[in-house]
Each structure stands twice: as structure tokens, then as C-alpha cells.
Design a protein around this motif. Structure first.
Motif, PDB file in Angstrom:
ATOM      1  N   GLN A  16       0.833  -1.204   0.000  1.00  0.00           N
ATOM      2  CA  GLN A  16       0.000   0.000   0.000  1.00  0.00           C
ATOM      3  C   GLN A  16       0.866   1.251   0.000  1.00  0.00           C
ATOM      4  OE1 GLN A  16      -2.867  -0.011   3.144  1.00  0.00           O
ATOM      5  NE2 GLN A  16      -3.799   1.924   2.549  1.00  0.00           N
ATOM      6  N   VAL A  17       1.941   1.218   0.767  1.00  0.00           N
ATOM      7  CA  VAL A  17       2.884   2.345   0.778  1.00  0.00           C
ATOM      8  C   VAL A  17       3.485   2.529  -0.615  1.00  0.00           C
ATOM      9  CG1 VAL A  17       5.088   3.177   1.686  1.00  0.00           C
ATOM     10  CG2 VAL A  17       3.413   2.118   3.225  1.00  0.00           C
ATOM     11  N   GLY A  18       3.828   1.413  -1.281  1.00  0.00           N
ATOM     12  CA  GLY A  18       4.362   1.494  -2.637  1.00  0.00           C
ATOM     13  C   GLY A  18       3.389   2.132  -3.601  1.00  0.00           C
ATOM     14  N   ARG A  19       2.111   1.828  -3.454  1.00  0.00           N
ATOM     15  CA  ARG A  19       1.101   2.436  -4.327  1.00  0.00           C
ATOM     16  C   ARG A  19       1.017   3.935  -4.094  1.00  0.00           C
ATOM     17  NH1 ARG A  19      -1.642  -2.541  -3.298  1.00  0.00           N
ATOM     18  NH2 ARG A  19      -2.757  -1.652  -1.512  1.00  0.00           N
ATOM     19  N   TYR A  20       1.054   4.351  -2.838  1.00  0.00           N
ATOM     20  CA  TYR A  20       1.021   5.782  -2.535  1.00  0.00           C
ATOM     21  C   TYR A  20       2.232   6.501  -3.124  1.00  0.00           C
ATOM     22  CZ  TYR A  20      -2.720   4.816   0.835  1.00  0.00           C
ATOM     23  OH  TYR A  20      -3.896   4.435   1.434  1.00  0.00           O
ATOM     24  N   LEU A  21       3.399   5.866  -3.022  1.00  0.00           N
ATOM     25  CA  LEU A  21       4.606   6.472  -3.579  1.00  0.00           C
ATOM     26  C   LEU A  21       4.539   6.538  -5.096  1.00  0.00           C
ATOM     27  CD1 LEU A  21       7.418   4.881  -1.367  1.00  0.00           C
ATOM     28  CD2 LEU A  21       6.565   7.233  -1.309  1.00  0.00           C
ATOM     29  N   ALA A  22       3.933   5.519  -5.726  1.00  0.00           N
ATOM     30  CA  ALA A  22       3.786   5.527  -7.182  1.00  0.00           C
ATOM     31  C   ALA A  22       2.879   6.672  -7.624  1.00  0.00           C
ATOM     32  CB  ALA A  22       3.230   4.186  -7.654  1.00  0.00           C
ATOM     33  N   ILE A  23       1.792   6.892  -6.888  1.00  0.00           N
ATOM     34  CA  ILE A  23       0.883   8.007  -7.206  1.00  0.00           C
ATOM     35  C   ILE A  23       1.603   9.327  -7.038  1.00  0.00           C
ATOM     36  CG2 ILE A  23      -1.203   9.204  -6.468  1.00  0.00           C
ATOM     37  CD1 ILE A  23      -2.341   6.454  -5.697  1.00  0.00           C
ATOM     38  N   ALA A  24       2.346   9.457  -5.920  1.00  0.00           N
ATOM     39  CA  ALA A  24       3.089  10.696  -5.685  1.00  0.00           C
ATOM     40  C   ALA A  24       4.138  10.914  -6.768  1.00  0.00           C
ATOM     41  CB  ALA A  24       3.760  10.642  -4.309  1.00  0.00           C
ATOM     42  N   ALA A  25       4.800   9.835  -7.200  1.00  0.00           N
ATOM     43  CA  ALA A  25       5.819   9.951  -8.246  1.00  0.00           C
ATOM     44  C   ALA A  25       5.202  10.438  -9.550  1.00  0.00           C
ATOM     45  CB  ALA A  25       6.511   8.609  -8.456  1.00  0.00           C
ATOM     46  N   SER A  26       4.016   9.954  -9.887  1.00  0.00           N
ATOM     47  CA  SER A  26       3.344  10.381 -11.114  1.00  0.00           C
ATOM     48  C   SER A  26       2.998  11.852 -11.054  1.00  0.00           C
ATOM     49  CB  SER A  26       2.077   9.547 -11.334  1.00  0.00           C
ATOM     50  OG  SER A  26       2.387   8.181 -11.489  1.00  0.00           O
ATOM     51  N   ILE A  27       2.507  12.291  -9.892  1.00  0.00           N
ATOM     52  CA  ILE A  27       2.134  13.705  -9.741  1.00  0.00           C
ATOM     53  C   ILE A  27       3.364  14.606  -9.812  1.00  0.00           C
ATOM     54  CG2 ILE A  27       1.165  15.396  -8.147  1.00  0.00           C
ATOM     55  CD1 ILE A  27      -0.665  13.167  -7.092  1.00  0.00           C
TER      56      ILE A  27
END
Length: 208
Positions: A16-27
């Protein structure tokens, strides 16, 4: 002996943390690309000869930004007090003074010992290193458990090797469980040895 992965029980799932970081990376990546292209467009309007190769934009792509964000998170961000409280992961890094007692079957003290415990920890990996006058041990696998009632609980398996000259001791495997206080300044635990030395006892840790 290198650091090893450890399980998190009761905290936020690493995926779940990885998904949040992936979203933040895209933004973040999208914002950087937008700013860069806007600056290039402005430079051309001012009559400047600006040539931006596609490889330059790849350096700020979502994948590259994710690697940077994950490195920062793994090494630093998870340690921030509020972030750690949200993740329910204690920061156990550092030196701990350890006082232990090896017990007999009836619960009486067989002998006392002392040593230093060094805990190396990142978001992904952990290592528990115990040094005494007679021997040293390194963890091989570990798990951190969030215990709302008692505090944080560390469980780990280790291998112990005696120092040269300690002929009465033998290399052995064991496991330990330590419950840390909520302020993370002390911990009480138990250990059990086998596969070379059948002993057990208690240990008390305080931050050095």
C-alpha cells in the motif's frame, strides 16, 4: 552479515505504501515535466534557441522519480515521528545496553551476562547485532508487531558464534522476543537457544 528483510504485523502494508509512492511519483513527475516544458516554451518566445532532447525528460519520468522517492522514504521519511506513528513502525535504530539472565528449569538464575545490542533499520531491512565478552550474534529473520496494549514487539531468529578462546561455548541458533516500551527507551524480552546450546533466559534493554 548483511541486513535482511523483516515482516510488519499490524502496521500499514508495504504494498500500500508502494502504491502511494507511485501516485506521488506520477504527480511530481507530471509537475516537473510541465514546468520544464513551460520554461522551454517561454525561452522560445523570448527568441532563445533552446533544444530539449527527449532523454532529458526521461530523467524526470515517473519511474525515476519513484526511485528517488522510495530511497528517501526507505532511508529517512519513515523515521519522522508522525509518519512512523501513521505507519505503526517503531524506529529502533541505535545502540542498546543489554543485561541478561540465563535461567535454570526452576526459574532460578544460572548466571548473569551483559552486552551491547546494535539495531540497524531502514523501512525495508533490519539487523539485530548482539555483542558480549564471550560471543556475538546476528539476526537472520525478524518481524515487528504493533501491540496497542503493550507497545512494539520484535521477534527474531539469530545465530550466535563464540569468540576465539571460548572453548566451553559452541555456535548455536536461537530466537528472541522483545517488547519495547511505548517511548522506545527500553525493552524487556526472552530468548531461547537450541541447535548447539540448549539454554534460555531473559534480557532487559535500555538505549545507550
Amino acid at each position: 552479515m548483511f541486513e535482511h528483510e523483516y515482516a510488519l504485523i499490524g502496521g500499514i502494508n508495504r504494498a500500500q505504501v508502494g502504491r502511494y509512492l507511485a501516485i506521488a511519483a506520477s504527480i511530481v513527475s507530471g509537475a516537473i515535466v510541465f514546468v520544464v516544458l513551460s520554461m522551454v516554451d517561454l525561452a522560445k518566445r523570448l527568441g532563445w534557441n533552446v533544444n530539449l532532447p527527449p532523454t532529458a525528460l526521461s530523467l524526470v519520468g515517473a519511474g525515476a522519480v519513484f526511485l528517488v522517492l522510495y530511497w528517501l522514504f526507505d532511508r529517512h521519511i519513515w523515521r519522522w515521528r508522525r509518519i512512523g506513528a501513521l505507519l505503526k513502525v517503531p524506529d529502533l535504530r541505535g545502540e542498546w545496553n543489554c543485561v541478561g539472565r540465563t535461567l535454570n528449569q526452576d526459574g532460578s538464575t544460572r548466571f548473569e551476562w551483559s552486552g551491547t545490542v546494535t539495531i540497524v533499520q531502514t523501512w525495508d531491512k533490519l539487523r539485530v547485532r548482539l555483542r558480549t565478552k564471550q560471543s556475538g550474534s546476528n539476526s537472520m529473520a525478524a518481524a515487528l508487531l504493533y501491540d496497542e496494549a503493550d507497545g512494539f514487539r520484535l521477534l527474531y531468529n539469530y545465530r550466535n558464534d563464540p569468540r576465539i578462546g571460548e572453548s566451553e561455548l559452541s555456535a548455536h541458533l536461537g530466537c528472541a522476543e522483545v517488547v519495547f516500551s511505548k517511548d522506545l527507551k527500553s525493552g524487556e524480552g526472552e530468548y531461547f537457544n537450541g541447535h548447539g546450546r540448549n539454554t534460555f533466559g531473559t534480557m532487559y534493554l535500555t538505549r545507550a
